[in-house]
Design a protein around this motif. Structure first.
Motif, PDB file in Angstrom:
ATOM      1  N   ALA A 204       0.957  -0.945  -0.141  1.00  0.00           N
ATOM      2  CA  ALA A 204      -0.108  -0.047  -0.231  1.00  0.00           C
ATOM      3  C   ALA A 204       0.844   1.366  -0.127  1.00  0.00           C
ATOM      4  O   ALA A 204       0.084   2.468  -0.431  1.00  0.00           O
ATOM      5  CB  ALA A 204      -0.897   0.506   1.097  1.00  0.00           C
ATOM      6  N   ARG A 205       1.724   1.463   0.856  1.00  0.00           N
ATOM      7  CA  ARG A 205       3.048   2.534   0.562  1.00  0.00           C
ATOM      8  C   ARG A 205       3.399   2.545  -0.578  1.00  0.00           C
ATOM      9  O   ARG A 205       3.280   3.904  -1.531  1.00  0.00           O
ATOM     10  CB  ARG A 205       3.962   1.850   1.695  1.00  0.00           C
ATOM     11  CG  ARG A 205       5.102   3.142   1.671  1.00  0.00           C
ATOM     12  CD  ARG A 205       6.169   2.642   3.403  1.00  0.00           C
ATOM     13  NE  ARG A 205       7.013   4.096   3.257  1.00  0.00           N
ATOM     14  CZ  ARG A 205       8.593   3.571   2.395  1.00  0.00           C
ATOM     15  NH1 ARG A 205       8.556   2.186   2.617  1.00  0.00           N
ATOM     16  NH2 ARG A 205       9.663   4.338   3.174  1.00  0.00           N
ATOM     17  N   PHE A 206       3.667   1.544  -1.429  1.00  0.00           N
ATOM     18  CA  PHE A 206       4.417   1.644  -2.732  1.00  0.00           C
ATOM     19  C   PHE A 206       3.187   2.357  -3.693  1.00  0.00           C
ATOM     20  O   PHE A 206       3.595   2.585  -4.291  1.00  0.00           O
ATOM     21  CB  PHE A 206       5.121   0.313  -3.599  1.00  0.00           C
ATOM     22  CG  PHE A 206       6.598   0.595  -2.733  1.00  0.00           C
ATOM     23  CD1 PHE A 206       7.260   1.391  -3.205  1.00  0.00           C
ATOM     24  CD2 PHE A 206       6.451  -0.545  -1.404  1.00  0.00           C
ATOM     25  CE1 PHE A 206       8.456   1.117  -2.442  1.00  0.00           C
ATOM     26  CE2 PHE A 206       7.853  -1.189  -1.388  1.00  0.00           C
ATOM     27  CZ  PHE A 206       9.410  -0.534  -2.268  1.00  0.00           C
ATOM     28  N   GLY A 207       1.963   1.659  -3.222  1.00  0.00           N
ATOM     29  CA  GLY A 207       0.962   2.133  -4.337  1.00  0.00           C
ATOM     30  C   GLY A 207       0.663   3.642  -4.387  1.00  0.00           C
ATOM     31  O   GLY A 207       0.257   4.130  -5.682  1.00  0.00           O
ATOM     32  N   ALA A 370      14.683  -8.171  -1.727  1.00  0.00           N
ATOM     33  CA  ALA A 370      13.269  -8.474  -2.561  1.00  0.00           C
ATOM     34  C   ALA A 370      12.094  -8.715  -1.312  1.00  0.00           C
ATOM     35  O   ALA A 370      11.335  -8.022  -1.801  1.00  0.00           O
ATOM     36  CB  ALA A 370      13.958 -10.178  -2.615  1.00  0.00           C
ATOM     37  N   VAL A 371      12.393  -9.340  -0.369  1.00  0.00           N
ATOM     38  CA  VAL A 371      10.742  -9.180   0.366  1.00  0.00           C
ATOM     39  C   VAL A 371      10.352  -8.086   1.144  1.00  0.00           C
ATOM     40  O   VAL A 371       9.266  -7.939   1.445  1.00  0.00           O
ATOM     41  CB  VAL A 371      11.224  -9.838   2.211  1.00  0.00           C
ATOM     42  CG1 VAL A 371      10.627  -9.586   3.342  1.00  0.00           C
ATOM     43  CG2 VAL A 371      11.757 -11.770   2.132  1.00  0.00           C
ATOM     44  N   ASN A 372      11.722  -6.739   1.449  1.00  0.00           N
ATOM     45  CA  ASN A 372      10.933  -5.716   1.919  1.00  0.00           C
ATOM     46  C   ASN A 372      10.882  -4.373   0.763  1.00  0.00           C
ATOM     47  O   ASN A 372      10.204  -3.494   0.838  1.00  0.00           O
ATOM     48  CB  ASN A 372      12.130  -5.259   2.562  1.00  0.00           C
ATOM     49  CG  ASN A 372      11.925  -5.396   4.153  1.00  0.00           C
ATOM     50  OD1 ASN A 372      11.171  -5.586   4.915  1.00  0.00           O
ATOM     51  ND2 ASN A 372      13.261  -6.029   4.407  1.00  0.00           N
ATOM     52  N   VAL A 373      11.315  -4.702  -0.348  1.00  0.00           N
ATOM     53  CA  VAL A 373      10.990  -3.855  -0.978  1.00  0.00           C
ATOM     54  C   VAL A 373      10.662  -4.059  -2.466  1.00  0.00           C
ATOM     55  O   VAL A 373       9.388  -4.010  -3.393  1.00  0.00           O
ATOM     56  CB  VAL A 373      12.621  -3.033  -1.735  1.00  0.00           C
ATOM     57  CG1 VAL A 373      12.264  -2.385  -2.643  1.00  0.00           C
ATOM     58  CG2 VAL A 373      13.115  -3.064  -1.213  1.00  0.00           C
ATOM     59  N   VAL A 374      11.139  -5.570  -3.387  1.00  0.00           N
ATOM     60  CA  VAL A 374      11.018  -5.826  -4.970  1.00  0.00           C
ATOM     61  C   VAL A 374       9.475  -6.602  -4.596  1.00  0.00           C
ATOM     62  O   VAL A 374       8.410  -5.489  -5.371  1.00  0.00           O
ATOM     63  CB  VAL A 374      11.856  -6.509  -5.592  1.00  0.00           C
ATOM     64  CG1 VAL A 374      11.537  -7.157  -6.981  1.00  0.00           C
ATOM     65  CG2 VAL A 374      13.296  -5.735  -5.333  1.00  0.00           C
ATOM     66  N   LEU A 375       9.782  -7.826  -4.177  1.00  0.00           N
ATOM     67  CA  LEU A 375       8.597  -8.232  -3.739  1.00  0.00           C
ATOM     68  C   LEU A 375       6.566  -7.156  -3.758  1.00  0.00           C
ATOM     69  O   LEU A 375       5.604  -7.309  -4.423  1.00  0.00           O
ATOM     70  CB  LEU A 375       8.433  -9.338  -3.313  1.00  0.00           C
ATOM     71  CG  LEU A 375       8.788 -10.331  -3.772  1.00  0.00           C
ATOM     72  CD1 LEU A 375       8.779 -11.167  -2.715  1.00  0.00           C
ATOM     73  CD2 LEU A 375       8.131 -11.295  -4.750  1.00  0.00           C
ATOM     74  N   PRO A 376       6.747  -6.406  -2.687  1.00  0.00           N
ATOM     75  CA  PRO A 376       6.043  -5.627  -2.104  1.00  0.00           C
ATOM     76  C   PRO A 376       6.026  -4.788  -3.750  1.00  0.00           C
ATOM     77  O   PRO A 376       4.092  -4.283  -3.431  1.00  0.00           O
ATOM     78  CB  PRO A 376       5.933  -5.206  -0.775  1.00  0.00           C
ATOM     79  CG  PRO A 376       7.787  -5.261  -0.760  1.00  0.00           C
ATOM     80  CD  PRO A 376       7.781  -6.716  -1.862  1.00  0.00           C
ATOM     81  N   PHE A 377       6.557  -3.977  -3.872  1.00  0.00           N
ATOM     82  CA  PHE A 377       6.452  -2.750  -5.194  1.00  0.00           C
ATOM     83  C   PHE A 377       5.757  -3.201  -6.185  1.00  0.00           C
ATOM     84  O   PHE A 377       4.630  -3.508  -6.933  1.00  0.00           O
ATOM     85  CB  PHE A 377       7.679  -2.045  -5.338  1.00  0.00           C
ATOM     86  CG  PHE A 377       7.562  -1.935  -6.842  1.00  0.00           C
ATOM     87  CD1 PHE A 377       7.241  -0.699  -6.188  1.00  0.00           C
ATOM     88  CD2 PHE A 377       8.330  -2.579  -8.144  1.00  0.00           C
ATOM     89  CE1 PHE A 377       7.421   0.537  -7.827  1.00  0.00           C
ATOM     90  CE2 PHE A 377       8.091  -1.633  -9.311  1.00  0.00           C
ATOM     91  CZ  PHE A 377       8.018  -0.164  -8.855  1.00  0.00           C
ATOM     92  N   CYS A 378       6.156  -5.055  -6.621  1.00  0.00           N
ATOM     93  CA  CYS A 378       5.366  -5.831  -7.794  1.00  0.00           C
ATOM     94  C   CYS A 378       4.606  -5.519  -7.802  1.00  0.00           C
ATOM     95  O   CYS A 378       3.568  -5.607  -8.602  1.00  0.00           O
ATOM     96  CB  CYS A 378       6.582  -7.087  -7.810  1.00  0.00           C
ATOM     97  SG  CYS A 378       7.658  -6.175  -8.933  1.00  0.00           S
TER      98      CYS A 378
END
Length: 450
Positions: A204-207, A370-378
């Motif tokens: 949601a934050r990345f959204g 990967a866990v904190n950035v890439v996956l939630p961003f994608c």
């Protein structure tokens, strides 16, 4: 003779305090003044066992969690959870001193690192000539006396204080939807649910960021933030803002491939303000001059007590090599392709950066990115593409997250696990999802206090 406990402060902590003799005459202390390091141990072990302390303003305060010890410049204990009378839950830092006057003597009133202090605790509270605990930001912190901690009566009942802490913390978490578990199965369910909640909150934050910036800049800044650890997250994000990905990648593509990593590293170091600190790094001549922002000041970075592998210059080197390696596809395409492969190992490899014997971003840090950035961003990007709702791609990314193995030990997660978990209820297998769950519970405690 009873069994001597190894965790006792001294033969008798009360030996440190002066007191009257039976005939009413005063006697000197039996031992030298108690050292500040011993006061730290007293606070950590006994503060949560006290029913309450009273501040210099007459307010009662109860310690639910004494905080975790600070290992860098700043307060002695971080993120303590306190309950103030008529105010409620407050989370913040705690500073410990032998004398209340040591706050000013040590210069804390002029140090912004101490702006998060919500409680000042001292053995000598300066009743005859009290001084306010002034903060750099213009605020002030209440003062309590550490004298009640000199009695070790509570140690006989509960040497660690962990049970009292756990009861108090679960009392805060239960109304937030996380009642205290009693079995390993319940523990696993709580941590899995909390881990998913943390992932979705990051998505949601990345959204929100995706509504304000281009996707490539959002993931670029997210990766930089992850490279900063706790100490240097802010300057790393600021550096990404001053060297926008679009401008940096455009300039780098004008350079021969073999020189791209060196050029990017040179630009980033100079914009970071850390360039002059590395006299051994060869300069790269003939570089284009892209339109970047103003360099950061070197003082914005925290390098004190930072392990060499985690030093910001080394992390900048890792970022430069990762960016150079993904120039052909572009950072966004390279990261989304690795994330949608649904293979935790493949995504970890895509984020690991090593050259020969030099490791700039190791597998452990790569898994955390990967866990904190890439996956939630994608996941956020997939949700945006689907019009803001759930999507098959998002569910697939959540599944990849759930399959990641255990991340490197996290100090906060490790300590919170020791506080909340009852070893007698059985063991729970940890993985990244459950480690993230512990961090989510910590965030909930912070939110409850805020």
């Amino acid at each position: 003779m009873g069994v001597q406990r190894s965790n006792r402060l001294a033969e008798n902590p009360e030996d440190y305090a002066a007191g009257p003799e039976p005939d009413g005459s005063s006697r000197p202390p039996k031992k030298p003044p108690i050292p500040e390091s011993a006061l730290w141990r007293l606070w950590q072990r006994r503060a949560a066992l006290q029913e309450w302390f009273r501040t210099d303003q007459g307010q009662r305060v109860r310690v639910l969690y004494p905080g975790r010890p600070g290992h860098t410049a700043g307060p002695d204990f971080r993120n303590a959870l306190l309950h103030f009378e008529e105010l409620g839950l407050v989370q913040g830092d705690v500073e410990i001193h032998r004398r209340q006057q040591d706050w000013n003597a040590h210069g804390h009133q002029d140090d912004p690192n101490y702006n998060g202090v919500v409680l000042h605790a001292a053995l000598d509270t300066g009743d005859s000539s009290p001084q306010p605990t002034n903060l750099h930001n213009g605020g002030d912190a209440p003062l309590v006396s550490l004298a009640p901690l000199l009695s070790d009566d509570n140690d006989d009942k509960n040497p660690s204080g962990a049970g009292h802490n756990a009861e108090s913390l679960w009392a805060v978490l239960a109304p937030l939807g996380y009642p205290r578990p009693a079995t390993p199965e319940q523990w696993a369910e709580v941590l899995d649910r909390a881990g998913d909640a943390r992932f979705l909150s990051k998505s949601a934050r990345f959204g929100i960021f995706l509504e304000e910036e281009e996707p490539e800049q959002v993931i670029y800044e997210g990766l930089f933030e992850a490279l900063g650890y706790r100490q240097n997250q802010r300057p790393f994000v600021a550096l990404a803002g001053r060297t926008p990905y679009a401008a940096l990648s455009k300039a780098a593509r004008r350079i021969p491939p073999e020189d791209q990593a060196g050029a990017i590293e040179s630009w980033l170091l100079r914009l970071s303000g850390l360039d002059n600190c590395d006299a051994n790094r060869p300069a790269v001549s003939g570089l284009p001059r892209p339109g970047f922002g103003k360099p950061l000041a070197a003082k914005e970075w925290r390098c004190f007590r930072v392990r060499p592998p985690n030093h910001p210059r080394r992390r900048i080197g890792g970022a430069a090599r990762l960016l150079a390696r993904t120039l052909d596809k572009g950072l966004l395409a390279a990261m989304t392709e690795a994330a949608h492969s649904a293979k935790p190992g493949g995504l970890t490899t895509a984020l690991t950066v090593a050259e020969g014997k030099e490791t700039y971003i190791g597998p452990g840090r790569a898994r955390e990115m990967a866990v904190n950035v890439v996956l939630p961003f994608c996941h956020a990007l997939a949700s945006k593409t689907a019009g803001g709702g759930p999507s098959p791609e998002g569910e697939k990314l959540l599944g990849t997250y759930r399959r990641f193995g255990k991340l490197p030990d996290n100090e906060i997660a490790r300590e919170l696990s020791a506080l909340l978990f009852n070893p007698e209820s059985g063991r729970v297998k940890m993985n990244s999802r459950r480690q993230q769950g512990l961090l989510h519970l910590q965030r909930l405690l912070s939110g409850a206090a805020g």
